[in-house]
Design an enzyme around this catalytic site. Structure first.
Site, PDB file in Angstrom:
ATOM      1  N   LYS A   1       0.833  -1.199   0.000  1.00  0.00           N
ATOM      2  CA  LYS A   1       0.000   0.000   0.000  1.00  0.00           C
ATOM      3  C   LYS A   1       0.868   1.249   0.000  1.00  0.00           C
ATOM      4  CE  LYS A   1      -3.919   2.056   2.551  1.00  0.00           C
ATOM      5  NZ  LYS A   1      -4.831   1.919   3.704  1.00  0.00           N
TER       6      LYS A   1
ATOM      7  N   SER B   1      -9.891   2.448   2.881  1.00  0.00           N
ATOM      8  CA  SER B   1      -8.947   3.109   2.009  1.00  0.00           C
ATOM      9  C   SER B   1      -8.022   2.155   1.258  1.00  0.00           C
ATOM     10  CB  SER B   1      -8.083   4.074   2.838  1.00  0.00           C
ATOM     11  OG  SER B   1      -7.266   3.364   3.768  1.00  0.00           O
TER      12      SER B   1
ATOM     13  N   SER C   1     -10.502   0.137   7.192  1.00  0.00           N
ATOM     14  CA  SER C   1      -9.908   0.244   5.861  1.00  0.00           C
ATOM     15  C   SER C   1      -9.219  -1.008   5.347  1.00  0.00           C
ATOM     16  CB  SER C   1      -8.916   1.412   5.815  1.00  0.00           C
ATOM     17  OG  SER C   1      -9.605   2.639   5.846  1.00  0.00           O
TER      18      SER C   1
END
Length: 493
Positions: free
Chosen positions: A78, A156, A180
């Site tokens: 990420k 997210s 998330s």
């Protein structure tokens, strides 16, 4: 071996150790899948040269024997994790061009274990969002599709979820501040676990809300999550919130035996207007756990209804403080100034250009609730509510409950743009089942359990005792085996 990118981490590990597959071939398969999956917009910085160098080194370790479980396993990282010499922008214009001179603790651990980095994954800007529509790189597309509608992968960690679900990588790192990891996992039919706060080091992860953020793995199965999590965990002296406690063998804990374990069903999670499909899925999950020998117990978490408003005071307040460091002075974007502009104008213009609308909104909310005259009315009150929510869970676990079963999301994946309304609260409601776990610092895992009437994945959430990720993953393993979820998105990209 045909399409090794479609393997689970566990299957790939075993094939690599037996010499049936090389790390280089496995990595090449993922790199090919990544290029074919460009339409998903999951990867924003590909690192094929780094990946192949790491894969070759992994093959040497594998040949020598005794290599760690993740040796040779291609992963996506990420964009919130700092990776040395590789763009790490948290999907924000304000960090344009930022290439750290250091490596996050999590990625250091993964690379020390022989894992392969395929590249950096898309996300909501600074992890602020539930649909991956706030990224400076553009929207991530869910590989699951209905007709011609483009669906959100959740947020997210939307890039991580989409990449794993589409077999672009074997696993991915995510972060979870209010859901998330778990919400996008549920939206894409994969597994995602948020560990206990302090279990995984936050050093080198771009901060959103420091008392809530926690990193975790996103994978194709519970076993993969156990393997991956084991490599991420461990005490880190560079993180003052890191817990100096032993890391158990999470994979060995997957016995599949939960006979006599008490599963709590909180009445407060039966929200008004809950879709019938979500209620039915929950009841089905309860039946699965009961059939496995667990004891189902109705419980109460009375302060649940205050969790969402408390979260959306605390998280923006911490974000307002954390994001004050992005000022155009030391790194990242700096606005062009007009003649006569001073340092105040530089700050204002840089932050106005560098931050997107959602990040600006949360900074303003956070600054407001921390300001004189409102601190006690909002921030201090939210902190007291947080303490009450944490106490609710403590009382339940002290009474003998081993895990809590709830829905993971209030719906299946929705269409991109469908919730981009003038009222951001509509989007925030997606976190209704997940934020309590962050407020209380508990471990939580989302497991895919079925499909809705439209053919989209739905997940259930299990919440565990603090530091009992081993027990939590075993409960998740039982649920996974009982549900038998094997559906994959039909390839269109």
């Amino acid at each position: 071996m045909t399409n090794p990118n479609q393997l689970t981490i566990a299957a790939a590990r075993d094939a690599l150790r037996k010499g049936e597959l090389s790390a280089v071939d496995l990595t090449m398969s993922c790199l090919t899948a990544m290029d074919a999956g460009d339409d998903l917009n999951a990867f924003v910085h590909k690192t094929p040269d780094i990946a192949l160098t790491q894969a070759r080194a992994a093959d040497v370790r594998l040949k020598a024997g005794g290599a760690p479980d993740l040796c040779g396993i291609p992963l996506g990282i990420k964009d919130l994790f700092c990776t040395k010499g590789v763009a790490s922008q948290a999907a924000s214009h304000i960090l344009a061009g930022f290439k750290p001179e250091y490596e996050s603790t999590v990625t250091t651990k993964l690379f020390d274990a022989g894992a392969v980095m395929l590249g950096k994954l898309n996300m909501d800007e600074f992890a602020m969002g539930s649909s991956n529509e706030t990224s400076c790189y553009g929207d991530v597309i869910n590989p699951w599709k209905i007709d011609d509608r483009k669906l959100t992968p959740g947020g997210s960690s939307g890039g991580s979820a989409a990449a794993v679900a589409a077999d672009l990588c074997l696993g991915a790192t995510g972060t979870d501040t209010g859901g998330s990891i778990r919400q996008p996992a549920a939206f894409t039919g994969i597994t995602g676990i948020k560990p206990t706060y302090g279990r995984v080091s936050r050093w080198g992860i771009v901060a959103f809300a420091s008392s809530l953020d926690q990193a975790g793995p996103m994978t194709k199965s519970v076993r993969d999550a156990a393997i991956f999590l084991g490599a991420m965990c461990g005490y880190d002296a560079k993180d003052s919130t890191s817990a100096n406690i032993p890391v158990p063998d999470f994979e060995a804990a997957l016995t599949g035996d939960i006979r006599g374990k008490k599963i709590g069903i909180p009445k407060e999670y039966r929200m008004d207007g809950m879709p019938a499909e979500i209620e039915a899925l929950w009841q089905n999950g309860i039946a699965m756990m009961k059939d496995a020998g667990a004891v189902i117990v109705d419980i109460s978490l009375p302060h649940t209804k205050y969790a969402l408003p408390a979260y959306y005071v605390i998280a923006p307040a911490e974000a307002s403080s954390n994001l004050a460091r992005y000022d155009g002075v030391r790194y990242g974007h700096r606005a062009k100034l007009a003649a006569g502009d001073g340092i105040t104008e530089m700050y204002e213009k840089t932050r106005a250009e560098g931050f997107g609308p959602e990040v600006q909104r949360r900074i303003m909310v956070g600054t407001y609730v921390l300001s004189a005259g409102f601190y006690d009315a909002y921030y201090n009150r939210a902190r007291k509510v947080r303490a009450l929510i944490k106490r609710d869970f403590e009382l339940v676990f002290d009474a003998g409950i081993d895990a809590i079963l709830t829905p993971a999301t209030p719906s299946s994946a929705f269409g991109l743009g469908e919730m981009a309304s003038a009222d951001p609260v509509e989007m925030y409601l997606n976190d209704v089942f997940t934020v309590t776990v962050n407020l209380a610092g508990l471990p939580g895992v989302a497991v895919p359990v079925g499909l809705d009437a439209k053919g989209l994945p739905l997940g259930l959430q299990l919440i565990g005792r603090p530091w009992d990720e081993a027990g939590l993953l075993n409960h998740a393993y039982v649920l996974e085996q009982a549900a038998g979820f094997v559906a994959k998105p039909a390839k269109w990209w």
